[in-house]
Design a protein around this motif. Structure first.
Motif, short mmCIF file in Angstrom:
data_model
loop_
_atom_site.label_atom_id
_atom_site.label_comp_id
_atom_site.label_asym_id
_atom_site.label_seq_id
_atom_site.Cartn_x
_atom_site.Cartn_y
_atom_site.Cartn_z
N THR A 4 63.73 60.41 62.08
CA THR A 4 64.58 59.24 62.26
C THR A 4 64.18 58.49 63.53
O THR A 4 64.37 57.28 63.63
CB THR A 4 66.08 59.62 62.32
OG1 THR A 4 66.21 60.81 63.07
CG2 THR A 4 66.62 59.85 60.94
N ASP A 6 65.40 58.30 66.61
CA ASP A 6 66.60 57.55 67.03
C ASP A 6 67.12 58.05 68.37
O ASP A 6 68.23 58.56 68.44
CB ASP A 6 67.66 57.72 65.92
CG ASP A 6 68.88 56.85 66.12
OD1 ASP A 6 68.82 55.90 66.92
OD2 ASP A 6 69.91 57.12 65.47
N GLY A 34 63.82 55.11 56.64
CA GLY A 34 64.71 53.97 56.46
C GLY A 34 66.12 54.48 56.28
O GLY A 34 66.93 54.49 57.21
N GLN A 35 66.40 54.96 55.07
CA GLN A 35 67.71 55.56 54.80
C GLN A 35 67.45 57.04 54.60
O GLN A 35 67.09 57.43 53.51
CB GLN A 35 68.29 55.07 53.49
CG GLN A 35 68.35 53.59 53.30
CD GLN A 35 68.81 53.30 51.86
OE1 GLN A 35 69.63 54.02 51.29
NE2 GLN A 35 68.28 52.26 51.27
N SER A 46 67.21 50.36 61.47
CA SER A 46 65.80 50.76 61.34
C SER A 46 64.81 49.83 62.05
O SER A 46 63.81 50.32 62.57
CB SER A 46 65.43 50.96 59.87
OG SER A 46 65.72 49.82 59.13
N ARG A 49 64.51 51.20 65.48
CA ARG A 49 63.82 52.51 65.54
C ARG A 49 62.32 52.33 65.34
O ARG A 49 61.51 52.97 66.01
CB ARG A 49 64.43 53.47 64.50
CG ARG A 49 65.88 53.87 64.88
CD ARG A 49 66.49 54.90 63.93
NE ARG A 49 66.80 54.35 62.63
CZ ARG A 49 66.12 54.59 61.51
NH1 ARG A 49 65.08 55.41 61.52
NH2 ARG A 49 66.49 54.04 60.38
N SER A 67 55.53 51.25 58.72
CA SER A 67 56.86 50.73 58.40
C SER A 67 57.25 50.93 56.94
O SER A 67 58.28 50.43 56.51
CB SER A 67 56.92 49.25 58.75
OG SER A 67 56.06 48.52 57.89
N VAL A 70 60.85 52.14 56.28
CA VAL A 70 61.82 51.17 56.80
C VAL A 70 61.87 49.92 55.91
O VAL A 70 62.92 49.33 55.70
CB VAL A 70 61.43 50.81 58.25
CG1 VAL A 70 62.09 49.54 58.71
CG2 VAL A 70 61.77 51.97 59.19
#
Ligand code: ATP
Ligand code: MG
Length: 209
Positions: A4, A6, A34-35, A46, A49, A67, A70
C-alpha cells in the motif's frame, strides 16, 4: 514489489535493494495497490501514495514506480498484475515477486494464490515482529504449497515457481507506526526519505498542518 506504501519508507527501499542484489535483478517495480482487496481502504488516496513512491525511487536507476494498479478501477489482485508483467516479459525471463515475511504468511488468503507460482518466483525477506522464516515453521497450507519450491540461491531458480526465504537487515519500520507518529505531531525523519516527508508536509497528509 507491491504494497500500500501508505507511506513508502526505508523498510520497503532496503528490502528492494537487498533482494535485488541477492537475485541480481535488473529492475525493481514498486507497484502501489489501488484498492487493496485485503484490508480496509488505505488512509491516503492512491495518487498521493504513487507520488510518494515516485519521489522515493527517484535517483535509483534500477527502481521505478509503476502505476498500473492505481490506474485500474478494479481491485488490485497480484495474480492479475503478474499475468500482465509476464505477458510483457515473455515466458523465458525470470520474474520475482518481492515480499516481506508478514505479507508472505498471508499468501493463502490472496485471490488465486496458487497461480502465482506459475507466473513468478517469490523472494521473502525477514521482518522484525513477523514470524521467523523457516521452512518447517510455516503454516501447513503454505508449507505444502512451497516446500518443494524452496531454493537456497537465486541461481537455482528458473523463470518462475521457486521460493527464496532470505534474511535482510532488520528494520523495525512500518507505515502504521509512521502514520501514528506523524498523527501525534512527532518526527518521522530518518524512517523514510526526506523527499517523501517533504511531500507529506506539502500535501498535509497524515494530519500534518
Ligand atoms: P502498514 O503498516 O500500513 O501495513 P507496511 O509498513 O507493512 O505498512 P506495506 O505497504 O503493507 O508496508 O508493505 C509492503 C511490503 O513491504 C510487504 O511485503 C511487507 O511485508 C514489506 N515490508 C514493509 N516494511 C518492511 C520492513 N520494515 N521489513 C521487511 N519488509 C517490510
Ligand atoms: Mg503491511
Amino acid at each position: 514489489m507491491g504494497g500500500t506504501f501508505d507511506p513508502v519508507h526505508y523498510g520497503h527501499l532496503r528490502l528492494a535493494e537487498e533482494m535485488a542484489e541477492a537475485v541480481g535483478l535488473a529492475r525493481v517495480l514498486f507497484i502501489p495497490a489501488g484498492q487493496p482487496p485485503h484490508r480496509g481502504a488505505p488512509r491516503t488516496e492512491s495518487p498521493h501514495r504513487l507520488a510518494m513512491v515516485r519521489r522515493a525511487v527517484a535517483g535509483n536507476p534500477r527502481f521505478a514506480a509503476d502505476s498500473r494498479e492505481v490506474d485500474s478501477p478494479r481491485p488490485s489482485y497480484t495474480v492479475d498484475t503478474l499475468t500482465a508483467l509476464r505477458a510483457e516479459l515473455g515466458d523465458a525471463r525470470p520474474l520475482w515477486l518481492l515480499t516481506g515475511a508478514d505479507a508472505f504468511l498471508g499468501l493463502p488468503t490472496w485471490h488465486e494464490w496458487q497461480l502465482l507460482f506459475g507466473l513468478a518466483n517469490i523472494i521473502v525477506a525477514t521482518r522484525p515482529r513477523a514470524q521467523p522464516l523457516a521452512a518447517d515453521a510455516l503454516p501447513d497450507t503454505l508449507r505444502d504449497a512451497v516446500s518443494h519450491r524452496l531454493v537456497a540461491d537465486a541461481g537455482d531458480a528458473g523463470p518462475a515457481g521457486s521460493v527464496l526465504l532470505r534474511p535482510m537487515t532488520p528494520l523495525d519500520i512500518s507505515a502504521t507506526a509512521i502514520r501514528d507518529t506523524l498523527g501525534r505531531g512527532r518526527s518521522a525523519r530518518y524512517l523514510l526519505p526526506d523527499a517523501v516527508l517533504d511531500y507529506i508536509h506539502e500535501h498535509h497528509l497524515y494530519g500534518q498542518p
